[in-house]
Design a protein around this motif. Structure first.
Motif, PDB file in Angstrom:
ATOM      1  N   THR A 170       0.812  -1.214   0.000  1.00 35.03           N
ATOM      2  CA  THR A 170       0.000   0.000   0.000  1.00 35.03           C
ATOM      3  C   THR A 170       0.848   1.269   0.000  1.00 35.03           C
ATOM      4  O   THR A 170       0.323   2.365   0.189  1.00 35.03           O
ATOM      5  CB  THR A 170      -0.935   0.019   1.227  1.00 35.03           C
ATOM      6  OG1 THR A 170      -0.148  -0.068   2.421  1.00 35.03           O
ATOM      7  CG2 THR A 170      -1.909  -1.142   1.181  1.00 35.03           C
ATOM      8  N   THR A 171       2.163   1.121  -0.217  1.00 36.44           N
ATOM      9  CA  THR A 171       3.045   2.298  -0.289  1.00 36.44           C
ATOM     10  C   THR A 171       3.879   2.231  -1.569  1.00 36.44           C
ATOM     11  O   THR A 171       5.102   2.038  -1.515  1.00 36.44           O
ATOM     12  CB  THR A 171       3.961   2.390   0.939  1.00 36.44           C
ATOM     13  OG1 THR A 171       4.700   1.149   1.055  1.00 36.44           O
ATOM     14  CG2 THR A 171       3.154   2.620   2.197  1.00 36.44           C
ATOM     15  N   PRO A 172       3.258   2.380  -2.728  1.00 40.04           N
ATOM     16  CA  PRO A 172       3.999   2.278  -3.990  1.00 40.04           C
ATOM     17  C   PRO A 172       4.901   3.489  -4.215  1.00 40.04           C
ATOM     18  O   PRO A 172       4.740   4.544  -3.583  1.00 40.04           O
ATOM     19  CB  PRO A 172       2.878   2.234  -5.033  1.00 40.04           C
ATOM     20  CG  PRO A 172       1.775   3.024  -4.404  1.00 40.04           C
ATOM     21  CD  PRO A 172       1.829   2.678  -2.940  1.00 40.04           C
ATOM     22  N   THR A 173       5.828   3.315  -5.131  1.00 42.87           N
ATOM     23  CA  THR A 173       6.662   4.427  -5.580  1.00 42.87           C
ATOM     24  C   THR A 173       6.084   4.935  -6.899  1.00 42.87           C
ATOM     25  O   THR A 173       5.905   4.157  -7.849  1.00 42.87           O
ATOM     26  CB  THR A 173       8.109   3.984  -5.788  1.00 42.87           C
ATOM     27  OG1 THR A 173       8.631   3.497  -4.548  1.00 42.87           O
ATOM     28  CG2 THR A 173       8.964   5.136  -6.279  1.00 42.87           C
ATOM     29  N   ILE A 174       5.797   6.228  -6.949  1.00 37.10           N
ATOM     30  CA  ILE A 174       5.204   6.835  -8.138  1.00 37.10           C
ATOM     31  C   ILE A 174       6.108   7.973  -8.590  1.00 37.10           C
ATOM     32  O   ILE A 174       6.226   8.991  -7.897  1.00 37.10           O
ATOM     33  CB  ILE A 174       3.787   7.365  -7.841  1.00 37.10           C
ATOM     34  CG1 ILE A 174       2.913   6.244  -7.272  1.00 37.10           C
ATOM     35  CG2 ILE A 174       3.164   7.964  -9.096  1.00 37.10           C
ATOM     36  CD1 ILE A 174       1.607   6.737  -6.669  1.00 37.10           C
ATOM     37  N   ALA A 175       6.767   7.779  -9.726  1.00 40.34           N
ATOM     38  CA  ALA A 175       7.708   8.777 -10.237  1.00 40.34           C
ATOM     39  C   ALA A 175       7.117   9.462 -11.458  1.00 40.34           C
ATOM     40  O   ALA A 175       6.877   8.818 -12.494  1.00 40.34           O
ATOM     41  CB  ALA A 175       9.034   8.115 -10.589  1.00 40.34           C
ATOM     42  N   ALA A 176       6.847  10.754 -11.344  1.00 36.32           N
ATOM     43  CA  ALA A 176       6.309  11.514 -12.474  1.00 36.32           C
ATOM     44  C   ALA A 176       7.381  11.682 -13.545  1.00 36.32           C
ATOM     45  O   ALA A 176       8.564  11.861 -13.236  1.00 36.32           O
ATOM     46  CB  ALA A 176       5.822  12.874 -12.006  1.00 36.32           C
ATOM     47  N   LEU A 177       6.961  11.614 -14.815  1.00 33.21           N
ATOM     48  CA  LEU A 177       7.883  11.726 -15.932  1.00 33.21           C
ATOM     49  C   LEU A 177       7.527  12.915 -16.818  1.00 33.21           C
ATOM     50  O   LEU A 177       6.349  13.170 -17.074  1.00 33.21           O
ATOM     51  CB  LEU A 177       7.837  10.469 -16.811  1.00 33.21           C
ATOM     52  CG  LEU A 177       8.421   9.161 -16.291  1.00 33.21           C
ATOM     53  CD1 LEU A 177       8.297   8.112 -17.393  1.00 33.21           C
ATOM     54  CD2 LEU A 177       9.866   9.337 -15.874  1.00 33.21           C
ATOM     55  N   ASP A 178       8.539  13.605 -17.290  1.00 34.90           N
ATOM     56  CA  ASP A 178       8.365  14.597 -18.353  1.00 34.90           C
ATOM     57  C   ASP A 178       8.701  13.868 -19.647  1.00 34.90           C
ATOM     58  O   ASP A 178       9.836  13.902 -20.130  1.00 34.90           O
ATOM     59  CB  ASP A 178       9.293  15.794 -18.120  1.00 34.90           C
ATOM     60  CG  ASP A 178       9.126  16.860 -19.187  1.00 34.90           C
ATOM     61  OD1 ASP A 178       8.146  16.777 -19.961  1.00 34.90           O
ATOM     62  OD2 ASP A 178       9.977  17.756 -19.274  1.00 34.90           O
ATOM     63  N   TRP A 179       7.712  13.162 -20.181  1.00 34.23           N
ATOM     64  CA  TRP A 179       7.974  12.216 -21.284  1.00 34.23           C
ATOM     65  C   TRP A 179       6.959  12.401 -22.395  1.00 34.23           C
ATOM     66  O   TRP A 179       5.793  12.075 -22.246  1.00 34.23           O
ATOM     67  CB  TRP A 179       7.890  10.786 -20.730  1.00 34.23           C
ATOM     68  CG  TRP A 179       8.204   9.706 -21.728  1.00 34.23           C
ATOM     69  CD1 TRP A 179       9.426   9.405 -22.265  1.00 34.23           C
ATOM     70  CD2 TRP A 179       7.280   8.761 -22.295  1.00 34.23           C
ATOM     71  NE1 TRP A 179       9.315   8.347 -23.139  1.00 34.23           N
ATOM     72  CE2 TRP A 179       8.009   7.923 -23.172  1.00 34.23           C
ATOM     73  CE3 TRP A 179       5.906   8.536 -22.137  1.00 34.23           C
ATOM     74  CZ2 TRP A 179       7.414   6.889 -23.894  1.00 34.23           C
ATOM     75  CZ3 TRP A 179       5.308   7.510 -22.850  1.00 34.23           C
ATOM     76  CH2 TRP A 179       6.063   6.692 -23.718  1.00 34.23           C
ATOM     77  N   TYR A 180       7.434  12.991 -23.488  1.00 38.24           N
ATOM     78  CA  TYR A 180       6.600  13.074 -24.685  1.00 38.24           C
ATOM     79  C   TYR A 180       7.520  13.132 -25.899  1.00 38.24           C
ATOM     80  O   TYR A 180       7.638  14.170 -26.563  1.00 38.24           O
ATOM     81  CB  TYR A 180       5.673  14.291 -24.663  1.00 38.24           C
ATOM     82  CG  TYR A 180       4.545  14.134 -25.661  1.00 38.24           C
ATOM     83  CD1 TYR A 180       3.260  13.811 -25.255  1.00 38.24           C
ATOM     84  CD2 TYR A 180       4.786  14.253 -27.029  1.00 38.24           C
ATOM     85  CE1 TYR A 180       2.248  13.623 -26.174  1.00 38.24           C
ATOM     86  CE2 TYR A 180       3.793  14.061 -27.952  1.00 38.24           C
ATOM     87  CZ  TYR A 180       2.516  13.753 -27.524  1.00 38.24           C
ATOM     88  OH  TYR A 180       1.520  13.559 -28.442  1.00 38.24           O
ATOM     89  N   PRO A 181       8.201  12.026 -26.209  1.00 38.89           N
ATOM     90  CA  PRO A 181       9.059  12.002 -27.399  1.00 38.89           C
ATOM     91  C   PRO A 181       8.240  12.174 -28.674  1.00 38.89           C
ATOM     92  O   PRO A 181       7.049  11.829 -28.715  1.00 38.89           O
ATOM     93  CB  PRO A 181       9.715  10.624 -27.339  1.00 38.89           C
ATOM     94  CG  PRO A 181       8.777   9.796 -26.525  1.00 38.89           C
ATOM     95  CD  PRO A 181       8.178  10.727 -25.516  1.00 38.89           C
ATOM     96  N   ALA A 182       8.875  12.682 -29.716  1.00 35.31           N
ATOM     97  CA  ALA A 182       8.168  12.980 -30.963  1.00 35.31           C
ATOM     98  C   ALA A 182       7.507  11.752 -31.569  1.00 35.31           C
ATOM     99  O   ALA A 182       6.437  11.849 -32.189  1.00 35.31           O
ATOM    100  CB  ALA A 182       9.143  13.611 -31.961  1.00 35.31           C
ATOM    101  N   TRP A 183       8.105  10.571 -31.370  1.00 41.23           N
ATOM    102  CA  TRP A 183       7.558   9.377 -32.017  1.00 41.23           C
ATOM    103  C   TRP A 183       6.192   8.967 -31.469  1.00 41.23           C
ATOM    104  O   TRP A 183       5.462   8.206 -32.113  1.00 41.23           O
ATOM    105  CB  TRP A 183       8.532   8.200 -31.921  1.00 41.23           C
ATOM    106  CG  TRP A 183       8.929   7.764 -30.544  1.00 41.23           C
ATOM    107  CD1 TRP A 183      10.046   8.144 -29.852  1.00 41.23           C
ATOM    108  CD2 TRP A 183       8.211   6.862 -29.682  1.00 41.23           C
ATOM    109  NE1 TRP A 183      10.081   7.543 -28.613  1.00 41.23           N
ATOM    110  CE2 TRP A 183       8.968   6.739 -28.487  1.00 41.23           C
ATOM    111  CE3 TRP A 183       7.032   6.137 -29.806  1.00 41.23           C
ATOM    112  CZ2 TRP A 183       8.560   5.932 -27.424  1.00 41.23           C
ATOM    113  CZ3 TRP A 183       6.620   5.329 -28.743  1.00 41.23           C
ATOM    114  CH2 TRP A 183       7.392   5.234 -27.579  1.00 41.23           C
ATOM    115  N   LEU A 184       5.801   9.496 -30.308  1.00 43.59           N
ATOM    116  CA  LEU A 184       4.477   9.177 -29.785  1.00 43.59           C
ATOM    117  C   LEU A 184       3.371   9.670 -30.720  1.00 43.59           C
ATOM    118  O   LEU A 184       2.264   9.106 -30.733  1.00 43.59           O
ATOM    119  CB  LEU A 184       4.286   9.773 -28.394  1.00 43.59           C
ATOM    120  CG  LEU A 184       5.040   9.088 -27.250  1.00 43.59           C
ATOM    121  CD1 LEU A 184       4.804   9.834 -25.945  1.00 43.59           C
ATOM    122  CD2 LEU A 184       4.623   7.629 -27.111  1.00 43.59           C
TER     123      LEU A 184
END
Length: 309
Positions: A170-184
């Motif tokens: 009940t204590t997960p690790t949540i890492a926010a990402l600045d992720w939007y590569p052009a190929w998306l």
């Protein structure tokens, strides 16, 4: 004391990598969708909890009136949903004594889905997130005590963008990402026209022993996919390897092998294999992608930018 008046929208979710393995603490890449489920609570004069749920077209698909002891005053469709709702309220009461009596005293809840119910984008996870916020309990503890699962969908419900999610009870690790590569922008989500029961997929996964080496390989693929210098063809190769690992683990075919062997790109199953969405990566225009899937009977094709927050 829970809030008497409360309104909030919770986001849907898609798990791009790490499906099934996320249950064993393998880091997974997940993204919140633009569409979610909106909830509003208001006090009423009558006793009990009056609940109404509407689909994206404004059609009521469920309504009920619950009393503190679980008895139902009235109900429209979905008897199982009433039981699930009461189960959630009981579990919330175990975490915050008095929550059940409060919720069923004199309250009205109205929910509005923004996505189709059968899309598998998080009808249950948005519900759990709402109940947890409203009745002031921990969402991950509430999940653990009720439906079970990895919890990545709860993390997406309130996320502002992509995350790497690592389960730890009940204590997960949540890492926010600045992720939007052009190929998306060259990727698409295709609905498979059927919803898969995730519990069945989990049972299949749990029936086999997963080598640590396999878990490490899946984790490395997630890390590789989030590299900022990655290009489309490299992403396709990463996801091809990911599909190979999951297929071998579940002793099944990939969706590309089974249904679309001539697709000019890479396809990846999302969620519970066999249903929900496929992620398509290719160099075709949206029109060409839609044409390819439409003639095969798959009419819901959504670009990454249209789908993901």
């Amino acid at each position: 004391m829970p809030r008497a008046t409360f309104e909030q929208t919770y986001r849907g979710k898609l798990l791009l990598t790490g499906e099934y393995f996320v249950l064993d603490g393998v880091p997974a890449l997940a993204v919140p969708t633009k569409l979610g489920q909106r909830f509003a609570v208001n006090p009423t004069k009558g006793a009990g909890l009056a609940w109404r749920s509407f689909d994206p077209r404004g059609k009521e698909w469920f309504s009920t009136h619950l009393n503190w002891d679980g008895s139902v005053g009235y109900q429209r469709q979905a008897n199982a949903f009433s039981k699930r709702l009461y189960q959630l309220l009981r579990a919330a009461d175990e975490l915050n004594p008095g929550a059940l009596v409060y919720a069923t005293a004199n309250n009205s809840v109205v929910s509005h889905l923004e996505f189709e119910r059968l899309w598998g984008l998080g009808t249950s996870s948005t519900l759990i997130s709402f109940v947890a916020d409203w009745l002031e309990v921990d969402a991950f503890a509430l999940l653990e005590n009720t439906f079970g699962g990895s919890g990545y969908d709860l993390a997406c419900a309130t996320a502002k963008g992509p995350i790497v999610y690592t389960r730890d009870g009940t204590t997960p690790t949540i890492a926010a990402l600045d992720w939007y590569p052009a190929w998306l922008d060259q990727t698409y989500f295709v609905y498979r026209n059927q919803k898969q029961n995730s519990r069945e997929g989990i049972r299949s996964y749990r029936s086999v022993a997963i080598p640590e080496k396999t878990k490490e390989e899946v984790a490395s693929l997630t890390a590789a996919l989030t590299e900022p210098t990655l290009h489309l063809r490299s992403a396709q190769k990463i996801l091809q390897n990911h599909e190979r690992i999951v297929a071998a683990t579940l002793s099944t075919q990939t969706v590309q092998e089974e249904l679309f062997p001539d697709f000019p790109g890479q396809l990846k199953s999302l969620g519970a294999w066999g249903g929900d969405f496929i992620w398509a990566l290719c160099e075709l225009s949206k029109e060409k992608v839609e044409e390819y899937f439409n003639v095969r009977g798959y009419n819901t094709v959504i670009t990454y930018r249209e789908m993901i927050l």
